[in-house]
Scaffold this motif. Sequence first.
Motif, mmCIF file in Angstrom:
data_model
loop_
_atom_site.group_PDB
_atom_site.id
_atom_site.type_symbol
_atom_site.label_atom_id
_atom_site.label_comp_id
_atom_site.label_asym_id
_atom_site.label_seq_id
_atom_site.Cartn_x
_atom_site.Cartn_y
_atom_site.Cartn_z
ATOM 1 N N ASN A 96 0.793 -1.236 0.000
ATOM 2 C CA ASN A 96 0.000 0.000 0.000
ATOM 3 C C ASN A 96 0.824 1.284 0.000
ATOM 4 O O ASN A 96 0.462 2.258 0.650
ATOM 5 N N ASN A 120 2.681 11.110 1.971
ATOM 6 C CA ASN A 120 2.577 10.511 3.300
ATOM 7 C C ASN A 120 2.837 9.022 3.199
ATOM 8 O O ASN A 120 2.302 8.348 2.311
ATOM 9 N N ASP A 168 3.552 5.323 5.763
ATOM 10 C CA ASP A 168 3.384 4.773 7.105
ATOM 11 C C ASP A 168 4.611 5.077 7.963
ATOM 12 O O ASP A 168 5.740 5.107 7.459
ATOM 13 N N ASN A 169 4.386 5.279 9.245
ATOM 14 C CA ASN A 169 5.479 5.532 10.161
ATOM 15 C C ASN A 169 5.332 4.573 11.346
ATOM 16 O O ASN A 169 4.455 4.771 12.168
ATOM 17 N N MET A 188 7.541 2.470 8.192
ATOM 18 C CA MET A 188 7.260 1.661 7.003
ATOM 19 C C MET A 188 7.586 0.211 7.382
ATOM 20 O O MET A 188 8.595 -0.040 8.032
#
Length: 182
Positions: free
Chosen positions: A20, A36, A38-39, A41
């Motif tokens: 994604n 943006n 994910d944090n 990843m």
Amino acid sequence: MYFELTIDILSDFGIDRPQNLPTFLSFISGSVITENVDNPMVFSTNASSVDEVPDFWGGGMPIMSQSFLTLLEQAGVNNLQKFPAVIKSNINGEVWDDYFAVNILGMIQCVDFTKSTYTEIFPGSFDFDELAIDTSLTKDTLLFRLQESPSTIIMHKSVGKHIMQSDPDGILSGWDVKEIIQ
């Protein structure tokens, strides 16, 4: 003097990109990433707890351990955009959490085609069997992507020397260098 920063194929368990990701996310353009993500990843691997996950895994989306990244920065590399990352084992679910996905900012067009051996993949993009660069065009940049082959990472000799001197026992794994004609 420069070298191509490559992966050590003996340390390659395969690390798969996160699911994604934004469609237009590019770690090979040399430009700042504004999308943006994910944090952290989450990358996946077929390594397990008995395996040594490499400190460097290159290619289109480089992944570096905190230790490797620290040595690059100590050597003076200051053109990195870092994204926290974890690597999760597909085998047993183990998680390695001291990693970053790294965007190398800036590309330099510096190939000396008269001394290189290459195949043109498509107009303006090349695969090099033997790479030669014109160092007068690099302006002593310590780490950069090659504009003619954006997945290729070029490292100044001083950076590699710093890493090797700071890791005399060869504990850091996954990275290697390939000679470049200059």
